[in-house]
Design an enzyme around this catalytic site. Structure first.
Site, short mmCIF file in Angstrom:
data_model
loop_
_atom_site.label_atom_id
_atom_site.label_comp_id
_atom_site.label_asym_id
_atom_site.label_seq_id
_atom_site.Cartn_x
_atom_site.Cartn_y
_atom_site.Cartn_z
N LYS A 28 0.45 -1.16 -0.14
CA LYS A 28 -0.03 -0.06 -0.34
C LYS A 28 1.01 1.67 -0.31
O LYS A 28 0.81 2.32 -1.19
CB LYS A 28 -1.09 0.08 1.37
N GLY A 101 -5.64 7.58 5.31
CA GLY A 101 -3.64 9.15 6.02
C GLY A 101 -2.69 8.97 5.01
O GLY A 101 -2.68 10.49 5.18
N ARG A 129 -9.07 11.97 12.47
CA ARG A 129 -7.72 11.89 12.37
C ARG A 129 -6.97 12.86 12.63
O ARG A 129 -7.56 14.20 11.82
CB ARG A 129 -6.88 10.85 11.62
N GLN A 176 4.53 9.27 7.24
CA GLN A 176 3.62 10.31 6.57
C GLN A 176 3.67 11.50 6.83
O GLN A 176 4.27 11.90 5.69
CB GLN A 176 2.40 9.91 7.04
N ASP A 327 1.95 -0.78 12.16
CA ASP A 327 0.49 -1.53 11.89
C ASP A 327 0.01 -3.17 11.84
O ASP A 327 -1.19 -3.25 11.90
CB ASP A 327 0.58 -1.78 9.92
N LYS A 354 -4.10 5.95 14.51
CA LYS A 354 -4.16 5.04 13.30
C LYS A 354 -6.21 5.08 12.47
O LYS A 354 -6.56 6.65 13.70
CB LYS A 354 -4.13 3.89 13.26
C1 S3P Z 1 2.46 4.77 5.58
C2 S3P Z 1 3.59 5.50 7.47
C3 S3P Z 1 2.43 5.18 8.62
C4 S3P Z 1 1.67 3.31 8.66
C5 S3P Z 1 0.51 3.49 6.96
C6 S3P Z 1 1.34 3.47 6.27
C7 S3P Z 1 3.32 5.37 4.96
O1 S3P Z 1 1.43 5.91 9.25
O2 S3P Z 1 0.87 3.15 9.93
O3 S3P Z 1 -0.22 2.39 7.64
O4 S3P Z 1 3.29 5.04 4.06
O5 S3P Z 1 4.11 6.06 5.37
P1 S3P Z 1 2.53 6.87 10.47
O6 S3P Z 1 2.81 7.80 8.73
O7 S3P Z 1 1.36 7.64 10.79
O8 S3P Z 1 3.30 6.49 11.38
#
Ligand code: S3P
Length: 450
Positions: A28, A101, A129, A176, A327, A354
């Site tokens: 993903k 997110g 969120r 993120q 995750d 989350k």
């Molecule tokens: C992700 C970062 C993570 C993860 C999310 C995917 C990404 O989130 O939980 O499912 O693709 O950068 P956080 O940056 O909030 O930790």
């Protein structure tokens, strides 16, 4: 299945062993980034193995709204005709990122240093969120944001017409946030520096380099210092998306807890910033092996074999491992319930922001299934009952969270009585073939009338 549609109550019950190959969908995180970086390149990026889950499809639609052409050719094969760094057009409609997110935060970063305005929204989960963690660093570039109280969506971002590069220390372990700052830095002149105390998934860094950006990484006493030179011309790429380790976690863990199982999950991305769960499972005594280890598309990959493990023991999961398995705590807590002794998960407060408050969601559901838990803001402890010993027999709330729904359904495959979830719809955001894939391994999984 859709996170926007009517609820889909589902039940999993104990059946025979799970056996066979589990071909899980594309990663993903890498899928989102393929579409966004493709849109920021000039020319055609071709992607194979893209995750065609709702989250990624929403990001694809968003890239179209910003002026890129995004075309699906079927079977995970896509092309993106990008508009280049600084080439985003102003969208004519509100951008709906659904449940994602990652989608909304990365896209906000990617548009924040262009002289355009965009309004973002999502489903009830996403609109609850915190976005301040992204809008604060984006403000340093000169972008403005107008959202609801507490920095919640719907939110309008007015991109900086004259962006300045920033030096930013990410205050929480978040790929993120790091990625949003790096993507914003693409259209700022000079060097943008992002510092992270704890290493989080590094797909953005790897892919930015792959697309031709100048990016250096230095490990220092303060953490990882990432320096990006702004305003590059990104070159379109051919991308093969590896299969998602976070999705693989479900058939792997189900294989470990369902009696007699032997499941092979081929071609799983094992980037060290994502592989914490598998190390943890091995420390618990899981019969988990890595076969045929190789490099594909610049990422380490292996075939994972998980066999029923009737003697797993609870452990203390090192807090410094949290970012590499963030995750996976919901499904780990299910494995912990089927192991002997206590599994202690510390340093996990990020789980509370989350798609749902994942500590609360798992705690309430596990308790309803007869498992004792302890929790505080930053800690989650599961008192394991041992293989085949979890009573089950409850309906658990999935809180618009795909990983909560899948975790409880996996528990139902091993518990003494069936386990239901009130809504399996959100599973489509990341793992649209979950039902068929688990059914193909032999799981008894049904949709229930509401
Ligand atoms: C992700 C970062 C993570 C993860 C999310 C995917 C990404 O989130 O939980 O499912 O693709 O950068 P956080 O940056 O909030 O930790």
């Amino acid at each position: 299945m859709s996170s926007h549609g009517p609820k889909i109550p589902m039940t999993a019950r104990k059946g025979g062993a799970l056996t066979g190959d589990a071909n899980v969908p594309g990663d993903k995180s890498i899928s989102h980034r393929s579409l966004i970086l493709g849109a920021l390149s000039v020319g055609e990026t071709r992607v194979t193995g893209l995750l065609e889950g709702q989250d990624v499809l929403d990001t694809g639609r968003a890239m179209q709204a910003f002026g890129a052409e995004v075309i699906g050719h079927g079977g995970g094969s896509w092309s993106v005709h990008g508009v280049g760094v600084g080439g985003f057009a102003e969208p004519q409609q509100v951008i709906d990122c659904g449940n994602s997110g990652t989608g909304v935060r990365l896209i906000m970063g990617a548009m924040a240093t262009s002289p355009i305005t965009a309004t973002f929204t999502g489903d009830a989960s996403l609109n609850g969120r915190p976005m301040g963690r992204v809008t604060e660093p984006l403000a340093l570039f000169g972008a403005q944001s107008y959202g609801r109280q507490g920095g919640r969506l719907p939110m309008t971002i007015v991109g900086a017409a004259d962006p300045i590069p920033v030096r930013y220390t990410v205050p929480m372990p978040s790929a993120q946030v790091k990625s949003a700052v790096l993507l914003a830095g693409l259209n700022a002149p000079g060097q943008t520096v992002v510092i992270e105390a704890e290493a989080t998934r590094d797909h953005t860094e790897r892919m930015l380099r792959g697309f031709g950006a100048e990016l250096s990484i230095e490990e220092t006493g303060d953490g990882r210092v990432i320096t990006l030179t702004g305003q590059p011309e990104l070159t379109p790429q051919e991308i093969t998306v590896p299969r998602d380790p976070s999705s693989a976690a479900f058939p792997v863990c189900a294989g470990l807890i369902v009696e007699g199982s032997d499941v092979l999950v081929p071609g799983i991305g094992l980037n060290p910033t994502r592989a914490g769960l598998f190390i943890t499972l091995q420390e618990m005594g899981a019969d988990l092996t890595f076969e045929n280890e190789r490099i594909e598309g610049g990422e380490p990959v292996a075939d994972l074999r998980a066999r029923f493990s009737d003697n797993m023991q609870g452990i203390e999961v090192p807090p410094e491992r949290a970012a590499s398995m963030i995750d996976e705590y919901p499904i780990l807590s299910v494995v912990a319930a089927c192991s002997s002794g206590k599994t202690v998960m510390r340093g996990v407060k990020e789980l509370r922001v989350k798609e749902s408050d994942r500590i609360d969601a798992m705690a309430r559901g596990l308790e309803a299934c007869g498992v004792t838990i302890e929790e505080d803001e930053d800690t989650f402890i599961v008192h394991g009952l041992g293989a085949g010993q979890v009573p089950g027999g409850a309906t658990c709330a999935s809180h618009l969270d795909h990983r909560i729904a899948m975790s409880f359904l996996c528990l139902g495959m091993a518990a003494q009585k069936p386990v239901s979830v009130d809504d399996g719809g959100p599973i489509a955001t990341s793992f649209p073939i979950f039902e068929d894939l688990m059914g193909g391994l032999g799981a008894t999984l049904t949709r229930d009338a509401e």
